[in-house]
Motif scaffolding. Structure first.
Motif, short mmCIF file in Angstrom:
data_model
loop_
_atom_site.label_atom_id
_atom_site.label_comp_id
_atom_site.label_asym_id
_atom_site.label_seq_id
_atom_site.Cartn_x
_atom_site.Cartn_y
_atom_site.Cartn_z
N ARG A 176 77.13 0.69 -38.95
CA ARG A 176 75.97 1.66 -38.47
C ARG A 176 74.67 1.08 -39.43
O ARG A 176 73.76 1.16 -39.35
CB ARG A 176 76.50 2.76 -38.56
N ASP A 185 78.16 0.71 -30.60
CA ASP A 185 77.95 2.06 -29.66
C ASP A 185 78.09 1.58 -28.76
O ASP A 185 78.59 2.13 -27.08
CB ASP A 185 76.62 2.71 -29.32
N ASP A 245 81.32 2.91 -25.02
CA ASP A 245 80.43 3.22 -24.05
C ASP A 245 81.88 2.24 -22.58
O ASP A 245 81.98 2.77 -22.12
CB ASP A 245 79.05 3.33 -23.59
N CYS A 303 80.46 9.54 -27.66
CA CYS A 303 80.45 8.09 -28.81
C CYS A 303 81.11 9.00 -30.15
O CYS A 303 81.67 10.09 -30.56
CB CYS A 303 78.68 9.02 -29.17
N SER A 349 81.28 8.93 -34.35
CA SER A 349 79.90 9.41 -35.95
C SER A 349 80.93 9.49 -37.08
O SER A 349 82.70 9.84 -36.54
CB SER A 349 79.17 11.13 -35.67
#
Length: 387
Positions: A237, A246, A250, A257, A259
Motif C-alpha cells: 500500500r 484493491d 474486488d 476491501c 485494511s
C-alpha cells in the motif's frame, strides 16, 4: 528469463530438456513427475545458496535421488520383448542440473567421491563439473567460467586465467569465488538465482502465523509461510501498486476491501465484506479466503523476482476462485517469469486460454517422466559439460 531447463538422472527425470516461456504451466496426472520437476528446480536454486549437498542429504542422499532404472533402455525393453533389467554400468554416477537464460547458461554435475582416501562422509556427493557460458547452449567457444573438480578458470580474452585451485568438493563455485573483480559472471549469476522465489506451502490452519498479529517491518517480499502477511500488505500500500491490490481483492470478493491495523508495532489484517456489520480479522477468515489473500500479497510484491514458482496454488481454494487466481497469475507474469505447477482443471483451463501460456504436460513412460508431444526435434539444443 530462463529459456531452457535441463535435468538428468534426478528421480524420474532421466533426461529432460524443456523450453520455457514467461508464463509456464506444468500439468500431468498424479505420479507423472510434476513434484520431481519442481524439486529439481529448487535443488538447482540451492547451488547459489551454498546448500546443494545438504539439500540432497535431506532427500536421502545422492543414492536415493538418482534415477533408479537401467542406465540404458533398449528398443526391445520399450516394446516389451524383454523385461526391464539392469546392465553393467559404463558411465559414472552423475546427477546433472542446468539452465540457459537470456544472459548466461549454467550447469552442475554431481557425482560420488573416490573411495580413497576413506572418509566417514563417503556418501556425500561431490561437485565434478560446473560451467557458465554465454548464449542459448554450451559450446567450447562460449564458456566463460569452467570448473573441473577443485580448479576454476575464467576466460580472459582468448586465454584462460586460473582463479582457484583448491575449491571444496561439496560447495558450488557460487559460494567460493563469487567476486566482482576475479569472476563477475559468477557474482551476477549467483545474485540472479538467489532472487528466485518459491511458494509451496502457505499455512491456513487455526495456528497459522498469518492469522495472528505479528511484529512488522517493511516487507517487500512475503515470507514462504505467510507469517508477515499484514506487514507485506501495508508495504504494498505504501510503495507498491495500490490500485492493482484493491482490484485483485474486488475481483475475487466483489465489494470487499482489506485494511491493516497497527498497535504497539504489531500488524493485523481486517477483511470487510458487503453485508457484514463489522470487519473480520484474519483469525476469523476461512482457509480459502486467507490463502487467497496470501497469494494476492505474494504476487503484488513491490520487488518482483526474476523467477517465481508456485506449487499447486489452488490448494484450499474454492473452484469459483480459480479464474480470479489465473488472472492474478497472468498479471504477475508481466513483471516476473512465472512457473505454476497445478492439477486443477479449472485453473489450467483459465491459464491455457492466455496466448502467452506455455504448457508443459508430463507423463510417465517406463517410469521416466516425459513431456507429452515433445519429439527429439522439439527439444532445445543442450550439451552437458564433460568431466
Amino acid at each position: 528469463m530462463l529459456s531452457t531447463l535441463a535435468i538428468a538422472n534426478y528421480r524420474s527425470l532421466r533426461s529432460l530438456t524443456l523450453p520455457l516461456g514467461r508464463l509456464n504451466l506444468v500439468t500431468g496426472a498424479n505420479g507423472s513427475g510434476k513434484s520431481n520437476l519442481y524439486r529439481a528446480l529448487r535443488l538447482l536454486a540451492e547451488t547459489a545458496n551454498g546448500g546443494v549437498v545438504n539439500a540432497l542429504a535431506r532427500e536421502g542422499g545422492l543414492s536415493s535421488t538418482l534415477w533408479a532404472g537401467p542406465e540404458k533402455i533398449t528398443r526391445r525393453m520399450q516394446t516389451g520383448e524383454i523385461p526391464i533389467q539392469g546392465t553393467k554400468r559404463t558411465e559414472p554416477v552423475a546427477l546433472k542440473l542446468g539452465f540457459a537464460s537470456e544472459d548466461f547458461g549454467y550447469a552442475i554435475d554431481l557425482g560420488m567421491p573416490p573411495p580413497i582416501p576413506p572418509s566417514a562422509f563417503s556418501l556425500d556427493p561431490e561437485i565434478k563439473r560446473e560451467a557458465i557460458w554465454a548464449g542459448p547452449f554450451l559450446r567450447s567457444s562460449n564458456v566463460l567460467v569452467d570448473r573441473r573438480g577443485p580448479m576454476v578458470r575464467v576466460r580472459d580474452g582468448r586465454s584462460w586465467r586460473v582463479v582457484a585451485e583448491h575449491l571444496s568438493a561439496y560447495e558450488s563455485m557460487f559460494t567460493q569465488i563469487a567476486d566482482p573483480e576475479r569472476a563477475p559472471e559468477v557474482m551476477a549469476l549467483r545474485e540472479s538465482i538467489r532472487g528466485w522465489r518459491f511458494y509451496d506451502h502457505f499455512r491456513s490452519d487455526m495456528d497459522a502465523p498469518a492469522r495472528w498479529s505479528q511484529l512488522g517491518t517493511r516487507t517487500p517480499v512475503l515470507s514462504h509461510d505467510g507469517r508477515d502477511l499484514a506487514a507485506a500488505w501495508q508495504t504494498i500500500r505504501e510503495i507498491g501498486d495500490v490500485q492493482a491490490l484493491d482490484e485483485a481483492v474486488d475481483d475475487a470478493f466483489p465489494g470487499a476491501c482489506v485494511s491493516v491495523t497497527t498497535s504497539d508495532d504489531r500488524f493485523g489484517l481486517m477483511f470487510r465484506q458487503h453485508g457484514l456489520l463489522r470487519p473480520l480479522s484474519s483469525a476469523e477468515l476461512s482457509d480459502g479466503t486467507l490463502r487467497y489473500l496470501l497469494w494476492i500479497a505474494a504476487l503484488h510484491t513491490p520487488r518482483p523476482p526474476p523467477l517465481m514458482v508456485l506449487n499447486e496454488p489452488e490448494t484450499s481454494l474454492h473452484p469459483d476462485l480459480l479464474p480470479a487466481l489465473a488472472r492474478l497469475i497472468v498479471k504477475a507474469s508481466k513483471r516476473s517469469q512465472l512457473w505454476v505447477v497445478s492439477h486443477a482443471p479449472r485453473l489450467i483451463a483459465a491459464l491455457e486460454s492466455v496466448p502467452d501460456c506455455h504448457t508443459v504436460a508430463l507423463e510417465k513412460d517406463l517410469s521416466q517422466t516425459r513431456i507429452i508431444g515433445q519429439g527429439q526435434l522439439d527439444e532445445p539444443a543442450w550439451y552437458w559439460p564433460e568431466r
